[in-house]
Motif scaffolding. Structure first.
Motif, PDB file in Angstrom:
ATOM      1  N   VAL A   1       0.859  -1.189   0.000  1.00 26.29           N
ATOM      2  CA  VAL A   1       0.000   0.000   0.000  1.00 26.29           C
ATOM      3  C   VAL A   1       0.892   1.235   0.000  1.00 26.29           C
ATOM      4  N   ASP A   2       0.571   2.179  -0.879  1.00 28.82           N
ATOM      5  CA  ASP A   2       1.319   3.431  -0.899  1.00 28.82           C
ATOM      6  C   ASP A   2       0.313   4.585  -0.882  1.00 28.82           C
ATOM      7  N   PRO A   3      -0.127   5.006   0.314  1.00 34.59           N
ATOM      8  CA  PRO A   3      -1.173   6.045   0.396  1.00 34.59           C
ATOM      9  C   PRO A   3      -0.797   7.327  -0.340  1.00 34.59           C
ATOM     10  N   SER A   4       0.500   7.647  -0.421  1.00 35.38           N
ATOM     11  CA  SER A   4       0.882   8.899  -1.073  1.00 35.38           C
ATOM     12  C   SER A   4       0.578   8.868  -2.566  1.00 35.38           C
TER      13      SER A   4
ATOM     14  N   HIS B   1     -11.620   0.994   2.966  1.00 35.17           N
ATOM     15  CA  HIS B   1     -11.943   2.334   3.456  1.00 35.17           C
ATOM     16  C   HIS B   1     -11.120   3.334   2.659  1.00 35.17           C
TER      17      HIS B   1
ATOM     18  N   GLU C   1     -10.344   6.860   2.949  1.00 37.12           N
ATOM     19  CA  GLU C   1     -10.549   7.875   3.977  1.00 37.12           C
ATOM     20  C   GLU C   1      -9.950   9.213   3.556  1.00 37.12           C
ATOM     21  N   PHE C   2     -10.725  10.272   3.741  1.00 37.41           N
ATOM     22  CA  PHE C   2     -10.143  11.604   3.602  1.00 37.41           C
ATOM     23  C   PHE C   2      -9.346  11.889   4.868  1.00 37.41           C
ATOM     24  N   VAL C   3      -8.127  12.321   4.700  1.00 34.58           N
ATOM     25  CA  VAL C   3      -7.261  12.541   5.860  1.00 34.58           C
ATOM     26  C   VAL C   3      -7.714  13.775   6.637  1.00 34.58           C
TER      27      VAL C   3
ATOM     28  N   GLN D   1      -6.425  15.044   0.205  1.00 36.67           N
ATOM     29  CA  GLN D   1      -5.622  13.830   0.408  1.00 36.67           C
ATOM     30  C   GLN D   1      -6.493  12.674   0.890  1.00 36.67           C
TER      31      GLN D   1
ATOM     32  N   VAL E   1      -6.605   8.284   1.763  1.00 41.97           N
ATOM     33  CA  VAL E   1      -5.778   7.121   2.090  1.00 41.97           C
ATOM     34  C   VAL E   1      -6.641   5.870   1.959  1.00 41.97           C
TER      35      VAL E   1
ATOM     36  N   VAL F   1      -7.422   2.234   2.941  1.00 43.77           N
ATOM     37  CA  VAL F   1      -7.043   1.368   4.061  1.00 43.77           C
ATOM     38  C   VAL F   1      -7.652  -0.017   3.857  1.00 43.77           C
TER      39      VAL F   1
ATOM     40  N   PHE G   1      -5.655  -0.278  12.834  1.00 43.40           N
ATOM     41  CA  PHE G   1      -5.760   0.401  11.537  1.00 43.40           C
ATOM     42  C   PHE G   1      -7.198   0.835  11.237  1.00 43.40           C
ATOM     43  N   GLY G   2      -8.140   0.477  12.094  1.00 43.83           N
ATOM     44  CA  GLY G   2      -9.533   0.898  11.900  1.00 43.83           C
ATOM     45  C   GLY G   2     -10.226   0.203  10.744  1.00 43.83           C
TER      46      GLY G   2
ATOM     47  N   ARG H   1      -1.430  17.619  11.025  1.00 47.26           N
ATOM     48  CA  ARG H   1      -2.575  17.950  10.185  1.00 47.26           C
ATOM     49  C   ARG H   1      -2.050  18.128   8.773  1.00 47.26           C
ATOM     50  N   THR H   2      -2.920  17.958   7.819  1.00 44.11           N
ATOM     51  CA  THR H   2      -2.472  18.204   6.453  1.00 44.11           C
ATOM     52  C   THR H   2      -2.149  19.676   6.320  1.00 44.11           C
TER      53      THR H   2
ATOM     54  N   TYR I   1      -4.080   4.496  22.916  1.00 46.57           N
ATOM     55  CA  TYR I   1      -4.514   4.500  21.512  1.00 46.57           C
ATOM     56  C   TYR I   1      -5.987   4.117  21.374  1.00 46.57           C
TER      57      TYR I   1
ATOM     58  N   PRO J   1     -11.842   4.775  15.048  1.00 46.99           N
ATOM     59  CA  PRO J   1     -11.370   4.055  13.856  1.00 46.99           C
ATOM     60  C   PRO J   1     -11.133   4.967  12.651  1.00 46.99           C
TER      61      PRO J   1
ATOM     62  N   ARG K   1      -7.876   6.630  13.074  1.00 51.24           N
ATOM     63  CA  ARG K   1      -6.788   5.661  12.935  1.00 51.24           C
ATOM     64  C   ARG K   1      -6.410   5.497  11.461  1.00 51.24           C
ATOM     65  N   ARG K   2      -7.456   5.480  10.622  1.00 51.30           N
ATOM     66  CA  ARG K   2      -7.188   5.330   9.192  1.00 51.30           C
ATOM     67  C   ARG K   2      -6.484   6.574   8.650  1.00 51.30           C
ATOM     68  N   ALA K   3      -6.933   7.736   9.124  1.00 54.18           N
ATOM     69  CA  ALA K   3      -6.300   8.993   8.674  1.00 54.18           C
ATOM     70  C   ALA K   3      -4.844   9.048   9.152  1.00 54.18           C
TER      71      ALA K   3
ATOM     72  N   LEU L   1      -1.387   9.916   7.224  1.00 51.37           N
ATOM     73  CA  LEU L   1      -0.567  11.051   7.656  1.00 51.37           C
ATOM     74  C   LEU L   1       0.850  10.605   8.020  1.00 51.37           C
TER      75      LEU L   1
ATOM     76  N   GLN M   1       2.500   8.006   6.942  1.00 56.26           N
ATOM     77  CA  GLN M   1       3.287   7.657   5.761  1.00 56.26           C
ATOM     78  C   GLN M   1       3.677   8.915   5.000  1.00 56.26           C
TER      79      GLN M   1
END
Lengths: 226, 346
Positions: free
Chosen positions: A11-14, A39, A41-43, A50, A52, A54, A101-102, A195-196, B321, B326, B329-331, B335, B337
């Motif tokens: 996985v490469d979220p970037s 998932h 997900e908006f960061v 951005q 990610v 998951v 990791f949710g 934060r972003t 944690y 959840p 956690r995903r965000a 972040l 990485q």
């Protein structure tokens, strides 16, 4: 049959562009028909686009399985942590709030937990997981370690994570920069206060066919400030 | 005392209790059919095995926590009345009608419903007969009438040649039809459903169906033999049927059938969740949004510590944690990485 050991998920979220292809494709999987288990997900939706993706990271010591009161979550010999076994799952939701990791979801009406199982039905017959098959930016990649290293010489896969004092090793890897002093793990909780970066986009205003910024160049984007 | 010793002791207690009930219920074995002794010993072994496994299961930290909390919440004087009503409602909707399985799919629900009721009816007939808890005697002077006895006490009479007699004496036949319908539907699903085919295991998913099918078919063959074939090969069929039943009884504590005893925990979880929804909600240390009942988060934190997980965050105000939702956690995963790459570029 199981998943061949040399095939791994990266996985490469970037690289994620938030196109939702993985989300749509995921629901095609036969083991969780119609339910998308990925998932996207908006960061930080207010400030950034951005995203990610998951997926289940398939931990070596899965917290979800350990905290399951019904002992319903099993890790197969090929290292894949399966969705809860339906006859046993009592839909308590422990796994949902325990997974670092949710990832897991509980479907209350059907009284069952579901999660990404790396498209076990596909992989056990030699196919790739749906999400990795359709990802246009290859933020989700399924293949051998040699393939990913050859494709991304500046990256290196990492499968050790820190959450506070807890270290978790996973079957799925995240792509990290290949630096000489690269850390031994990705400290996820170190980003707690991150934060972003808010970004503004300034475009040159065109008036009477001329930009208000005099830019002596042929580059039409030269006046754009990010 | 170790968990294992406790489990063995509980196993011995329940097995001895069943043995005592067999002696009492059959009036000092007066109504116990010696031909069924192998079934009885298999049942006693199954009782020991199921109790042992159940006790070991309850010793797991998360199970123990839910067991304790489930009873606490259920027996809470303030909500006991409502909980009893809810228990009744759930018993009929979720257990008797299998509503939650029908929601996964109509055929799937029907499959389980047939298997469940077939085995329950068969069990309700077989065990009391094997243990000598139920027996029938002709009424003196009325040879066409049976008197049923339960635990040696008269429970009523009925004519042998009557609808009630026909239905009662063929109860295992009706149960077999239900089970066979369920077995066929289950095998169909396992043949055509790619998802089920990928995940199924012989011991866990196929063997139980084969056993249930074998019991039903050999049982029906017994009926066919004595009803229409002048008891042809009856002894052989009786032994064959006994083997299938005894193997299933011995298998009860180990395989998929154990869910019959495990699954009622769903009821306790329901009460725990309802109590959680009524109470204070935990707010995420990052986004400050509610994400789970606060008592559940606290209980889970304790369970994680008991299991040896160290999700404590001593260098952060959140402290643990488990106080992060959840979604965050995903965000954080993205972040963290991204921060690694930013660090590498700078």
């Amino acid at each position: 049959m199981g998943v061949p050991h040399d095939l791994e998920f990266f996985v490469d979220p970037s690289r994620c562009i938030g196109c939702q292809a993985c989300v749509q494709a995921c629901s095609e999987c036969n083991t969780h028909k119609g339910h998308s288990m990925i998932h996207l997900e908006f960061v930080d939706r207010a400030n950034s686009v951005q995203t990610v993706p998951v997926v289940c990271m398939h931990c070596e010591q899965p917290t979800c399985a350990e905290v399951c009161p019904a002992d319903a979550i099993k890790r197969t010999e090929d290292g894949v942590v399966q969705s809860a076994r339906k006859p046993r799952c009592i839909a308590c939701g422990n796994c949902v709030i325990a997974c670092p990791f949710g990832v897991p979801e509980v479907h209350l009406a059907e009284q069952v937990m579901m999660k990404c199982d790396m498209c076990y039905d596909r992989m056990s017959v030699g196919k790739k997981p749906m999400c990795a098959t359709v990802c246009p930016s290859q933020a989700l990649f399924f293949g051998t370690r040699a393939e990913i290293i050859a494709l991304r010489p500046r990256s290196t896969p990492m499968s050790t994570f820190r959450f506070g004092e807890q270290t978790i090793k996973t079957r799925v890897s995240v792509m990290m920069p290949r630096a000489s002093a690269s850390p031994q793990h990705l400290d996820v909780t170190a980003a707690m206060d991150d934060r972003t970066r808010g970004r503004s986009l300034k475009l040159a205003v065109v008036q009477d066919g001329r930009s208000d910024d005099t830019v002596d160049t042929d580059d039409p984007f030269a006046a754009v400030q990010v | 005392m170790t968990d294992r010793t406790q489990a063995i002791l509980w196993g011995l207690v329940t097995t001895a209790s069943l043995a005592a009930l067999i002696v009492v219920g059959s009036r000092s074995l007066a109504h116990f059919d010696a031909a069924l002794v192998s079934y009885t010993f298999a049942s006693l072994f199954a009782t020991f095995g199921i109790t042992y496994r159940y006790t070991m299961w309850l010793r797991r930290p998360p199970t123990q926590m839910y067991w304790r909390r489930g009873w606490q919440v259920f027996a809470s004087p303030r909500h006991l009345g409502r909980n009893l009503l809810q228990l009744l409602r759930r018993f009929f909707l979720e257990f008797a009608a299998n509503r939650f399985i029908f929601r996964r799919g109509g055929l799937r629900g029907l499959t389980h419903w047939l298997l469940m009721w077939g085995t329950l009816v068969a069990g309700a007939i077989t065990f009391p007969l094997v243990f000598g808890w139920i027996h029938f005697e002709t009424v003196p002077g009325h040879l066409d009438t049976y008197r049923a006895y339960f635990f040696g006490v008269s429970a009523g009479t009925f004519p042998i040649e009557s609808a009630i007699g026909f239905i009662a004496f063929h109860g295992l036949v009706w149960a077999s039809f239900l089970v066979l319908g369920g077995v066929m539907l289950a095998f169909r699903r396992r043949m055509v459903d790619h998802g089920a085919a990928a995940l199924q295991q012989f011991g866990e998913d196929i063997l139980p169906l084969l056993l249930l099918g074998a019991i039903s078919i050999t049982g029906l063959m017994l009926t066919v033999s004595y009803s229409w074939m002048k008891a042809y090969a009856y002894d052989f069929l009786a032994i064959l049927h006994a083997i299938t039943v005894i193997f299933t009884l011995l298998w009860l504590p180990f395989g998929k059938f154990f869910h019959i005893f495990q699954r009622p925990a769903q009821l306790g979880v329901g009460f725990y969740k309802e109590a959680g929804e009524r109470g204070e909600q935990a707010r995420c240390a990052r986004c400050e949004q509610p994400y789970a009942p606060l008592p559940m988060v606290r209980d889970l934190t304790i369970v994680e510590q008991q299991l040896g997980f160290t999700y404590e965050m001593p260098r952060h105000a959140a402290g643990h944690y488990q106080r992060v939702c959840p979604k965050c956690r995903r965000a954080l995963f993205g972040l963290a990485q991204g921060a690694a790459w930013s660090g590498a570029r700078s």
